[in-house]
Scaffold this motif. Structure first.
Motif, PDB file in Angstrom:
ATOM      1  N   LEU A 127       0.843  -1.198   0.000  1.00 55.83           N
ATOM      2  CA  LEU A 127       0.000   0.000   0.000  1.00 55.83           C
ATOM      3  C   LEU A 127       0.875   1.244   0.000  1.00 55.83           C
ATOM      4  O   LEU A 127       1.782   1.376   0.822  1.00 55.83           O
ATOM      5  N   CYS A 128       0.598   2.146  -0.945  1.00 55.75           N
ATOM      6  CA  CYS A 128       1.274   3.446  -0.984  1.00 55.75           C
ATOM      7  C   CYS A 128       0.242   4.523  -0.637  1.00 55.75           C
ATOM      8  O   CYS A 128      -0.831   4.587  -1.249  1.00 55.75           O
ATOM      9  N   GLU A 129       0.565   5.357   0.365  1.00 54.25           N
ATOM     10  CA  GLU A 129      -0.354   6.410   0.803  1.00 54.25           C
ATOM     11  C   GLU A 129       0.277   7.783   0.567  1.00 54.25           C
ATOM     12  O   GLU A 129       1.440   8.001   0.930  1.00 54.25           O
ATOM     13  N   VAL A 130      -0.515   8.674  -0.022  1.00 53.93           N
ATOM     14  CA  VAL A 130      -0.059  10.029  -0.345  1.00 53.93           C
ATOM     15  C   VAL A 130      -0.918  11.014   0.447  1.00 53.93           C
ATOM     16  O   VAL A 130      -2.150  11.016   0.327  1.00 53.93           O
ATOM     17  N   GLN A 131      -0.264  11.845   1.260  1.00 53.23           N
ATOM     18  CA  GLN A 131      -0.984  12.752   2.151  1.00 53.23           C
ATOM     19  C   GLN A 131      -0.954  14.190   1.611  1.00 53.23           C
ATOM     20  O   GLN A 131       0.114  14.723   1.312  1.00 53.23           O
ATOM     21  N   ASN A 132      -2.148  14.785   1.510  1.00 54.69           N
ATOM     22  CA  ASN A 132      -2.299  16.219   1.199  1.00 54.69           C
ATOM     23  C   ASN A 132      -1.613  16.628  -0.103  1.00 54.69           C
ATOM     24  O   ASN A 132      -0.604  17.324  -0.101  1.00 54.69           O
ATOM     25  N   ILE A 133      -2.220  16.213  -1.215  1.00 50.55           N
ATOM     26  CA  ILE A 133      -1.706  16.572  -2.537  1.00 50.55           C
ATOM     27  C   ILE A 133      -2.822  17.234  -3.333  1.00 50.55           C
ATOM     28  O   ILE A 133      -3.995  16.903  -3.176  1.00 50.55           O
ATOM     29  N   ALA A 134      -2.442  18.204  -4.172  1.00 54.35           N
ATOM     30  CA  ALA A 134      -3.437  18.897  -5.004  1.00 54.35           C
ATOM     31  C   ALA A 134      -2.749  19.467  -6.248  1.00 54.35           C
ATOM     32  O   ALA A 134      -1.594  19.866  -6.193  1.00 54.35           O
ATOM     33  N   PRO A 135      -3.531  19.524  -7.362  1.00 56.14           N
ATOM     34  CA  PRO A 135      -4.815  18.849  -7.620  1.00 56.14           C
ATOM     35  C   PRO A 135      -4.548  17.378  -7.949  1.00 56.14           C
ATOM     36  O   PRO A 135      -3.638  17.065  -8.715  1.00 56.14           O
ATOM     37  N   VAL A 136      -5.347  16.501  -7.366  1.00 58.61           N
ATOM     38  CA  VAL A 136      -5.077  15.067  -7.460  1.00 58.61           C
ATOM     39  C   VAL A 136      -5.184  14.548  -8.891  1.00 58.61           C
ATOM     40  O   VAL A 136      -4.548  13.552  -9.257  1.00 58.61           O
ATOM     41  N   GLN A 137      -5.962  15.234  -9.746  1.00 56.33           N
ATOM     42  CA  GLN A 137      -6.134  14.729 -11.119  1.00 56.33           C
ATOM     43  C   GLN A 137      -4.851  14.824 -11.951  1.00 56.33           C
ATOM     44  O   GLN A 137      -4.749  14.216 -13.004  1.00 56.33           O
ATOM     45  N   TYR A 138      -3.873  15.581 -11.454  1.00 60.15           N
ATOM     46  CA  TYR A 138      -2.583  15.665 -12.160  1.00 60.15           C
ATOM     47  C   TYR A 138      -1.552  14.711 -11.564  1.00 60.15           C
ATOM     48  O   TYR A 138      -0.389  14.705 -11.977  1.00 60.15           O
ATOM     49  N   LEU A 139      -1.973  13.907 -10.587  1.00 63.57           N
ATOM     50  CA  LEU A 139      -1.037  13.007  -9.902  1.00 63.57           C
ATOM     51  C   LEU A 139      -0.823  11.725 -10.700  1.00 63.57           C
ATOM     52  O   LEU A 139      -1.763  11.088 -11.167  1.00 63.57           O
ATOM     53  N   SER A 140       0.436  11.365 -10.819  1.00 62.48           N
ATOM     54  CA  SER A 140       0.812  10.062 -11.366  1.00 62.48           C
ATOM     55  C   SER A 140       1.645   9.362 -10.298  1.00 62.48           C
ATOM     56  O   SER A 140       2.670   9.886  -9.866  1.00 62.48           O
ATOM     57  N   LEU A 141       1.164   8.195  -9.851  1.00 60.61           N
ATOM     58  CA  LEU A 141       1.844   7.473  -8.777  1.00 60.61           C
ATOM     59  C   LEU A 141       2.566   6.271  -9.389  1.00 60.61           C
ATOM     60  O   LEU A 141       1.938   5.335  -9.879  1.00 60.61           O
ATOM     61  N   ARG A 142       3.890   6.334  -9.366  1.00 67.20           N
ATOM     62  CA  ARG A 142       4.701   5.308 -10.036  1.00 67.20           C
ATOM     63  C   ARG A 142       5.287   4.337  -9.009  1.00 67.20           C
ATOM     64  O   ARG A 142       5.904   4.764  -8.038  1.00 67.20           O
ATOM     65  N   TRP A 143       5.104   3.054  -9.275  1.00 69.44           N
ATOM     66  CA  TRP A 143       5.654   1.985  -8.424  1.00 69.44           C
ATOM     67  C   TRP A 143       6.941   1.470  -9.049  1.00 69.44           C
ATOM     68  O   TRP A 143       7.002   1.230 -10.257  1.00 69.44           O
ATOM     69  N   TYR A 144       7.955   1.263  -8.198  1.00 67.01           N
ATOM     70  CA  TYR A 144       9.240   0.744  -8.683  1.00 67.01           C
ATOM     71  C   TYR A 144       9.641  -0.493  -7.893  1.00 67.01           C
ATOM     72  O   TYR A 144       9.491  -0.542  -6.668  1.00 67.01           O
ATOM     73  N   ARG A 145      10.168  -1.497  -8.627  1.00 65.52           N
ATOM     74  CA  ARG A 145      10.871  -2.620  -8.007  1.00 65.52           C
ATOM     75  C   ARG A 145      12.331  -2.465  -8.417  1.00 65.52           C
ATOM     76  O   ARG A 145      12.666  -2.612  -9.585  1.00 65.52           O
ATOM     77  N   GLY A 146      13.170  -2.119  -7.443  1.00 65.63           N
ATOM     78  CA  GLY A 146      14.537  -1.728  -7.793  1.00 65.63           C
ATOM     79  C   GLY A 146      14.481  -0.448  -8.615  1.00 65.63           C
ATOM     80  O   GLY A 146      13.849   0.532  -8.222  1.00 65.63           O
ATOM     81  N   GLN A 147      15.103  -0.467  -9.789  1.00 68.72           N
ATOM     82  CA  GLN A 147      15.077   0.701 -10.676  1.00 68.72           C
ATOM     83  C   GLN A 147      14.013   0.571 -11.760  1.00 68.72           C
ATOM     84  O   GLN A 147      13.883   1.456 -12.608  1.00 68.72           O
ATOM     85  N   THR A 148      13.239  -0.526 -11.737  1.00 65.32           N
ATOM     86  CA  THR A 148      12.279  -0.798 -12.805  1.00 65.32           C
ATOM     87  C   THR A 148      10.876  -0.347 -12.403  1.00 65.32           C
ATOM     88  O   THR A 148      10.381  -0.734 -11.344  1.00 65.32           O
ATOM     89  N   GLU A 149      10.241   0.462 -13.257  1.00 58.42           N
ATOM     90  CA  GLU A 149       8.854   0.862 -13.007  1.00 58.42           C
ATOM     91  C   GLU A 149       7.937  -0.308 -13.335  1.00 58.42           C
ATOM     92  O   GLU A 149       7.989  -0.862 -14.431  1.00 58.42           O
ATOM     93  N   VAL A 150       7.089  -0.692 -12.361  1.00 59.64           N
ATOM     94  CA  VAL A 150       6.222  -1.861 -12.547  1.00 59.64           C
ATOM     95  C   VAL A 150       4.741  -1.494 -12.652  1.00 59.64           C
ATOM     96  O   VAL A 150       3.929  -2.311 -13.091  1.00 59.64           O
ATOM     97  N   TYR A 151       4.378  -0.261 -12.258  1.00 63.60           N
ATOM     98  CA  TYR A 151       2.968   0.133 -12.336  1.00 63.60           C
ATOM     99  C   TYR A 151       2.872   1.649 -12.244  1.00 63.60           C
ATOM    100  O   TYR A 151       3.627   2.280 -11.501  1.00 63.60           O
ATOM    101  N   ASN A 152       1.952   2.221 -13.023  1.00 63.80           N
ATOM    102  CA  ASN A 152       1.717   3.665 -12.998  1.00 63.80           C
ATOM    103  C   ASN A 152       0.230   3.900 -12.748  1.00 63.80           C
ATOM    104  O   ASN A 152      -0.605   3.558 -13.585  1.00 63.80           O
ATOM    105  N   HIS A 153      -0.088   4.446 -11.586  1.00 64.67           N
ATOM    106  CA  HIS A 153      -1.483   4.671 -11.190  1.00 64.67           C
ATOM    107  C   HIS A 153      -1.851   6.133 -11.447  1.00 64.67           C
ATOM    108  O   HIS A 153      -1.268   7.035 -10.854  1.00 64.67           O
ATOM    109  N   SER A 154      -2.825   6.352 -12.336  1.00 65.03           N
ATOM    110  CA  SER A 154      -3.295   7.702 -12.651  1.00 65.03           C
ATOM    111  C   SER A 154      -4.578   8.011 -11.872  1.00 65.03           C
ATOM    112  O   SER A 154      -5.396   7.124 -11.619  1.00 65.03           O
TER     113      SER A 154
END
Length: 313
Positions: A127-154
């Protein structure tokens, strides 16, 4: 009193059109930063002004008026430039495309409903939690395993302009090769060309994945070894595993050496027989056999004769 026509989407044209021009037409401002936008009329105007909760202004003399704020902290601010003209259309307005942004207070990562090491082959949630960000519609949350991006949550389907808390879940099935790998999530605000470059990012602390897996022998098949008097025999029972395996030995004949938690036995006095090594950790026990066979004196004499014959020749 000014009457507002619903003309915020009128094209910015000259001539008889409602020609209000905003410079710049889109503004990206960090929370608490200053901002300044000019509104210009492309034809003679009676009154030109900004309608706004803060820093409202107007002019009856100029064809240009500024909207200026030293420190913008109002999340619902929607400045509108309006003009009252001599010719039709006599009243129209242009809404400023204003983006007020704030990077998150924190980005954190943890396991869901689990603590401690993971077991290879089982499914887990991070679980990744992001506190107090705005505007959320411009947020891209990128998951990494080591240096490799494995998921991008828009989060482009959300529409809140004020700070919110959001989260993302990554489902993983770790392998033994991933023991010690680091997971992290990175919050990135992609605010477009008018925003800061490169886009502002905030990263979580890395989550170190400890993956348990059962003992695995480098070569699990039984080994057959020949015992020659005076010759040294090596029984190699080395196994990988997490936690580190412990070793025990059993044999069909007495062992002259006392062996305790040794992966390898090296001896010149092993009797012919079957030796069984067991490598175990908290997950599983695995065994491997070594069969030691005695070489007959006839065979040794033949080998000695052949070597002597070759040497004599």
């Amino acid at each position: 009193e000014r009457q507002c026509n619903n003309t915020s989407h009128l094209p910015q044209v000259s001539g008889e059109g409602c020609s209000l021009i905003l410079k710049p037409s889109r503004v990206v401002v960090g929370f608490g930063e200053s901002v300044s936008v000019s509104c210009e009329a492309a034809r003679p105007v009676r009154v030109l002004g900004w309608e706004s909760a803060i820093s409202a202004s107007h002019t009856q003399e100029d064809r240009s008026v500024q909207w200026k704020v030293d420190s913008l902290i109002d999340w619902i601010e929607e400045p509108i430039c309006y003009g009252v003209f001599f010719t039709a259309p006599k009243q129209c307005e242009e809404k400023l495309n204003l983006v007020l942004y704030k990077t998150p207070d924190s980005v954190s990562i943890r396991q869901v409903n689990h603590t401690g090491p993971m077991v290879a082959g089982k499914e887990y949630q991070l679980l990744c939690e992001v506190q107090n960000i705005a505007p959320v519609q411009y947020l891209s949350l990128r998951w990494y395993r080591g240096q490799t991006e494995v998921y991008n949550h828009s989060f482009s389907d959300l529409t809140s302009s004020s700070p919110v808390q959001v989260s993302s879940i990554l489902v993983i099935t770790p392998t033994k090769a991933e023991n010690g790998v680091q997971y992290k999530c990175v919050a990135e605000l992609e605010l477009g060309p008018e925003g800061p470059q490169p886009p502002p990012t905030v990263s979580s602390e890395p989550l170190n994945a400890s993956v348990y897996f059962p003992p695995t022998f480098l070569s699990p098949e039984p080994e057959i070894l020949d015992s020659i008097p005076g010759g040294e025999i090596i029984l190699n029972c080395t196994a990988t595993g997490n936690p580190t395996p412990i070793y025990s030995w059993q044999s069909s004949v007495p062992m002259q050496e006392r062996v305790e938690n040794e992966a390898t036995v090296t001896s010149s006095s092993l009797l012919p027989g079957t030796y069984t090594c067991t490598a175990s950790n908290t997950l599983e026990k695995k065994s491997k056999q070594f069969i030691v066979k005695a070489k007959t004196k006839e065979f040794i004499l033949k080998v000695t004769f052949i070597i002597s014959y070759i040497h004599f020749k």
